[in-house]
Design a protein around this motif. Structure first.
Motif, PDB file in Angstrom:
ATOM      1  N   ALA A   1       1.084 -29.193  18.716  1.00 20.29           N
ATOM      2  CA  ALA A   1       1.041 -29.005  17.346  1.00 20.29           C
ATOM      3  C   ALA A   1       0.012 -28.111  16.823  1.00 20.29           C
ATOM      4  N   VAL A   2      -1.145 -28.369  17.296  1.00 21.18           N
ATOM      5  CA  VAL A   2      -2.306 -27.726  16.898  1.00 21.18           C
ATOM      6  C   VAL A   2      -2.074 -26.002  17.334  1.00 21.18           C
ATOM      7  N   VAL A   3      -1.697 -25.888  18.631  1.00 23.26           N
ATOM      8  CA  VAL A   3      -1.803 -24.486  19.006  1.00 23.26           C
ATOM      9  C   VAL A   3      -0.505 -23.770  18.366  1.00 23.26           C
ATOM     10  N   LEU A   4       0.483 -24.195  18.413  1.00 22.32           N
ATOM     11  CA  LEU A   4       1.675 -23.605  17.883  1.00 22.32           C
ATOM     12  C   LEU A   4       1.722 -23.742  16.307  1.00 22.32           C
ATOM     13  N   GLY A   5       1.335 -24.790  15.602  1.00 29.07           N
ATOM     14  CA  GLY A   5       1.443 -24.980  14.179  1.00 29.07           C
ATOM     15  C   GLY A   5       0.113 -23.798  13.982  1.00 29.07           C
ATOM     16  N   GLY A   6      -0.815 -23.932  14.569  1.00 28.97           N
ATOM     17  CA  GLY A   6      -2.127 -23.013  14.308  1.00 28.97           C
ATOM     18  C   GLY A   6      -1.534 -21.519  14.411  1.00 28.97           C
ATOM     19  N   ALA A   7      -0.900 -21.131  15.370  1.00 35.38           N
ATOM     20  CA  ALA A   7      -0.293 -19.689  15.373  1.00 35.38           C
ATOM     21  C   ALA A   7       0.724 -19.300  14.051  1.00 35.38           C
ATOM     22  N   GLN A   8       1.380 -20.410  13.932  1.00 34.17           N
ATOM     23  CA  GLN A   8       2.349 -20.244  12.685  1.00 34.17           C
ATOM     24  C   GLN A   8       1.566 -19.953  11.563  1.00 34.17           C
ATOM     25  N   VAL A   9       0.458 -20.819  11.267  1.00 36.24           N
ATOM     26  CA  VAL A   9      -0.458 -20.476  10.020  1.00 36.24           C
ATOM     27  C   VAL A   9      -1.060 -19.052  10.091  1.00 36.24           C
ATOM     28  N   LEU A  10      -1.832 -18.816  11.126  1.00 40.04           N
ATOM     29  CA  LEU A  10      -2.429 -17.504  11.377  1.00 40.04           C
ATOM     30  C   LEU A  10      -1.499 -16.331  11.195  1.00 40.04           C
ATOM     31  N   ILE A  11      -0.285 -16.501  11.638  1.00 40.35           N
ATOM     32  CA  ILE A  11       0.795 -15.215  11.848  1.00 40.35           C
ATOM     33  C   ILE A  11       1.058 -15.055  10.261  1.00 40.35           C
ATOM     34  N   SER A  12       1.342 -16.189   9.579  1.00 39.97           N
ATOM     35  CA  SER A  12       1.976 -16.268   8.180  1.00 39.97           C
ATOM     36  C   SER A  12       0.888 -15.708   7.340  1.00 39.97           C
ATOM     37  N   SER A  13      -0.408 -15.815   7.522  1.00 40.04           N
ATOM     38  CA  SER A  13      -1.630 -15.206   6.722  1.00 40.04           C
ATOM     39  C   SER A  13      -1.936 -14.065   6.988  1.00 40.04           C
ATOM     40  N   TYR A  14      -1.912 -13.474   8.527  1.00 37.03           N
ATOM     41  CA  TYR A  14      -2.382 -12.118   8.546  1.00 37.03           C
ATOM     42  C   TYR A  14      -1.136 -11.355   8.737  1.00 37.03           C
ATOM     43  N   ALA A  15      -0.067 -11.773   8.926  1.00 37.21           N
ATOM     44  CA  ALA A  15       1.009 -10.612   9.050  1.00 37.21           C
ATOM     45  C   ALA A  15       2.231 -11.046   8.039  1.00 37.21           C
ATOM     46  N   ASN A  16       2.975 -12.046   8.344  1.00 34.71           N
ATOM     47  CA  ASN A  16       4.085 -11.890   7.337  1.00 34.71           C
ATOM     48  C   ASN A  16       4.547 -13.431   7.605  1.00 34.71           C
ATOM     49  N   PRO A  17       4.984 -14.180   6.672  1.00 31.54           N
ATOM     50  CA  PRO A  17       5.411 -15.685   6.412  1.00 31.54           C
ATOM     51  C   PRO A  17       6.670 -15.791   7.261  1.00 31.54           C
ATOM     52  N   VAL A  18       7.366 -14.542   7.273  1.00 32.26           N
ATOM     53  CA  VAL A  18       8.670 -14.657   8.108  1.00 32.26           C
ATOM     54  C   VAL A  18       8.678 -14.630   9.388  1.00 32.26           C
ATOM     55  N   TYR A  19       7.455 -13.746   9.952  1.00 30.22           N
ATOM     56  CA  TYR A  19       7.144 -13.940  11.397  1.00 30.22           C
ATOM     57  C   TYR A  19       6.641 -15.324  11.578  1.00 30.22           C
ATOM     58  N   GLY A  20       5.732 -15.764  10.823  1.00 31.45           N
ATOM     59  CA  GLY A  20       5.050 -17.277  10.933  1.00 31.45           C
ATOM     60  C   GLY A  20       6.027 -17.874  11.163  1.00 31.45           C
ATOM     61  N   SER A  21       7.227 -18.057  10.447  1.00 27.81           N
ATOM     62  CA  SER A  21       8.340 -19.327  10.537  1.00 27.81           C
ATOM     63  C   SER A  21       8.924 -19.111  11.871  1.00 27.81           C
ATOM     64  N   MET A  22       8.818 -18.029  12.662  1.00 27.29           N
ATOM     65  CA  MET A  22       9.789 -17.836  13.832  1.00 27.29           C
ATOM     66  C   MET A  22       8.519 -18.288  14.858  1.00 27.29           C
ATOM     67  N   ALA A  23       7.215 -18.323  14.491  1.00 20.51           N
ATOM     68  CA  ALA A  23       6.253 -18.304  15.716  1.00 20.51           C
ATOM     69  C   ALA A  23       6.362 -19.429  16.667  1.00 20.51           C
ATOM     70  N   ILE A  24       6.667 -20.502  16.301  1.00 19.55           N
ATOM     71  CA  ILE A  24       6.598 -21.915  17.133  1.00 19.55           C
ATOM     72  C   ILE A  24       7.851 -21.658  18.036  1.00 19.55           C
ATOM     73  N   VAL A  25       9.035 -21.133  17.268  1.00 16.90           N
ATOM     74  CA  VAL A  25      10.163 -20.912  18.382  1.00 16.90           C
ATOM     75  C   VAL A  25       9.825 -19.830  19.480  1.00 16.90           C
ATOM     76  N   ILE A  26       9.408 -18.803  19.028  1.00 16.45           N
ATOM     77  CA  ILE A  26       9.041 -17.583  19.965  1.00 16.45           C
ATOM     78  C   ILE A  26       8.023 -18.008  21.259  1.00 16.45           C
ATOM     79  N   LEU A  27       6.764 -18.749  20.513  1.00 13.39           N
ATOM     80  CA  LEU A  27       5.822 -18.884  21.433  1.00 13.39           C
ATOM     81  C   LEU A  27       6.192 -20.189  22.407  1.00 13.39           C
ATOM     82  N   ALA A  28       6.918 -21.150  21.765  1.00 10.59           N
ATOM     83  CA  ALA A  28       7.230 -22.122  22.797  1.00 10.59           C
ATOM     84  C   ALA A  28       8.437 -21.704  24.072  1.00 10.59           C
ATOM     85  N   ALA A  29       9.070 -20.668  23.554  1.00  8.39           N
ATOM     86  CA  ALA A  29       9.832 -19.850  24.632  1.00  8.39           C
ATOM     87  C   ALA A  29       9.306 -19.175  25.661  1.00  8.39           C
TER      88      ALA A  29
END
Lengths: 278, 234
Positions: free
Chosen positions: A237-265
């Motif tokens: 939750a910390v690693v993937l949730g953290g990645a979601q927050v960071l990607i949403s902040s620094y890139a794009n919230p749409v990419y952020g919403s996909m972060a957990i699925v992609i990183l987990a895969a």
């Protein structure tokens, strides 16, 4: 910076709360309960119903847990138990059940979007940054979830029997443990926790019949990379949730919403056991 | 006297394949019975069928005069049957104490049993908080024996306990089994390939070959070992 760290921690906390029920059901029963999204939605509507009755939002917490647990008991007995020996069919059945729960809610309420008042509102000052009180409370709730579940698993006879069933169900049965009863209790508890989580996230999200669907995908990916360990779930939750927050902040919230699925895969491709030890 | 275990005309197996055919045997309370046979002859299948892990196709099983065929394993354990499987018999990630607590929640009773059995297995008392998976092979067998004896069951089903054990440990296990039998009339069904071990501890024996009993006798018979050796060598 402080606000970003808090965002990471509280997002991880929310994910942990949402996925905990799914994880314990998966750990014991070795099935992904796709009705988990439906139970989350049910919890959201418990909060709405409690508010409609004019009760304090705090009442929604025990009500949603008990309601979810009772529904879980009925579902385990009537739908999941007959499919123990056919896990793929059980997964499909829970998928269908999730859809039915969504449709029943639509029949009772409507397809509209509702909002529920938060039991705790406003912001507090954290190291010079103003931050949502409710998100901070969710951090405490997630820690409580982890502590209570760990205490049950490691400090009670039911927990010992549950761990035994998780590790080797046949051996547990040979020692006199009724694994069917353990499954029943676990599924009911998982449904109760899912419903409770649905109530807890309503101040952060609107309530509608598809409330649980968006959370289900992330919870599913978290469980896949956590095995049956609550500690692994916390790390995931910390690693993937953290990645979601960071990607949403620094890139794009749409990419952020996909972060957990992609990183987990990707993680499962590199390390099939994910964050679990074995 | 009512037999502790009475099996008549038992057929059982996996899926469509029959492994045991028309098998009958009877064990009295306080008797140690050895079932011998090479690998793949159906010895473990018999224990799994008695425990309810495999369905009874034909025949019946009675425990102390009561029919038990097709009861689930947890009910068999609650009906005073202790089962030590040959493989994956311990929860490796649980401690010694937790493995024992699964059959006896009372910690004081566990400590008393560890004290009682310390003359055979002294090391377990020092390892109660150690994970079972970190014990040596011999220590794991000690833990299995204590776990089987702890709930004071009436029937013990033991699958190749002597396999891989050093001779001193095999002697200790023999001594434990004889003491258990004498002290509380427990019936013991040993599945084994170790003929010297069986000769030292069993009262009667049968040899299983391709799912059928091909020889039986008393270990007190002068030619018992010869009969067993002949059957196992064929």
């Amino acid at each position: 910076m402080t606000s970003q760290i808090l965002d990471i921690l509280t997002s991880a906390a929310i994910l942990y709360v949402v996925a905990a029920g799914l994880l314990i059901v998966f750990g014991v029963m070795k099935i992904i309960n796709f009705a988990h999204g439906g139970f989350l939605t049910m919890g959201g509507y418990c909060a709405l119903a409690t508010a409609d009755l004019g009760l304090s939002p705090l009442f929604a917490i025990p009500i949603s847990f008990l309601f979810g647990a009772v529904v879980g008991m009925v579902v385990e007995r009537l739908i999941v138990r007959p499919l123990y020996s056919r896990p793929l069919d059980a997964i499909l059945a829970t998928w269908g059940l999730g859809i039915i729960i969504g449709q029943l809610i639509t029949l009772i309420y409507d397809r509209g979007v509702h909002f529920v008042q938060s039991p705790i509102s406003g912001a507090v000052d954290v190291m010079g940054e103003s931050y949502s009180q409710y998100r901070l409370v969710m951090l405490v709730v997630a820690i409580l979830f982890g502590v209570v579940l760990a205490a049950v698993l490691h400090g009670t006879r039911l927990g010992l029997m549950t761990r035994a069933v998780i590790m080797n169900e046949d051996l547990a049965r040979g020692l006199g443990i009724d694994s069917g009863l353990v499954r029943f209790v676990t599924f009911s508890l998982g449904a109760g926790l899912a419903s409770l989580a649905g109530t807890l996230i309503t101040p952060l999200s609107s309530v509608d019949p598809s409330l649980g669907i968006s959370w289900l995908v992330n919870a599913f990916m978290l469980v896949l990379v956590s095995g049956s360990s609550l500690v692994s779930l916390g790390i995931a939750a910390v690693v993937l949730g953290g990645a979601q927050v960071l990607i949403s902040s620094y890139a794009n919230p749409v990419y952020g919403s996909m972060a957990i699925v992609i990183l987990a895969a990707v993680l499962l491709r590199v390390r099939p056991q994910g964050f679990a030890n074995d | 006297m009512t037999p502790a275990l009475d099996i008549k005309g038992l057929s059982s197996g996996y899926g469509e394949a029959l492994v045991l055919r028309d098998l009958s045997l009877m064990i009295q309370p306080g008797e140690i019975f050895a079932l011998l046979g090479k690998n793949g002859m159906g010895k473990s299948t018999l224990l799994k069928t008695i425990m309810g892990f495999l369905p009874v196709r034909q025949g019946h099983i009675q425990l102390a005069g009561n029919r038990t065929a097709n009861l689930p394993p947890y009910r068999m354990a609650r009906r005073s049957v202790a089962y030590i499987p040959q493989e994956k018999a311990l929860f490796q990630d649980l401690t010694v104490l937790e493995n024992l607590k699964l059959v006896m929640p009372d910690t004081a009773a566990i400590k008393a049993e560890l004290e009682r059995t310390a003359r055979w297995f002294p090391v377990l008392q020092k390892r109660v908080h150690q994970r079972a998976g970190t014990l040596s092979g011999g220590e794991q067998k000690m833990l299995l024996m204590v776990r089987a004896m702890l709930p004071k069951q009436k029937l013990m089903l033991i699958d190749e306990i002597s396999e891989g054990l050093q001779p001193s440990m095999v002697d200790a296990v023999s001594d434990v089994l004889r003491t258990e039998r004498a002290s509380r009339d427990v019936a013991i069904l040993l599945v084994e390939q170790n003929v010297p071990f069986v000769s030292s501890v069993a009262d009667r024996f049968s040899v299983l070959k391709q799912g059928e009993i091909v020889a039986s006798g008393s270990m007190a018979d002068a030619d018992a070992s010869a009969v067993i050796d002949r059957q196992l060598s064929v």
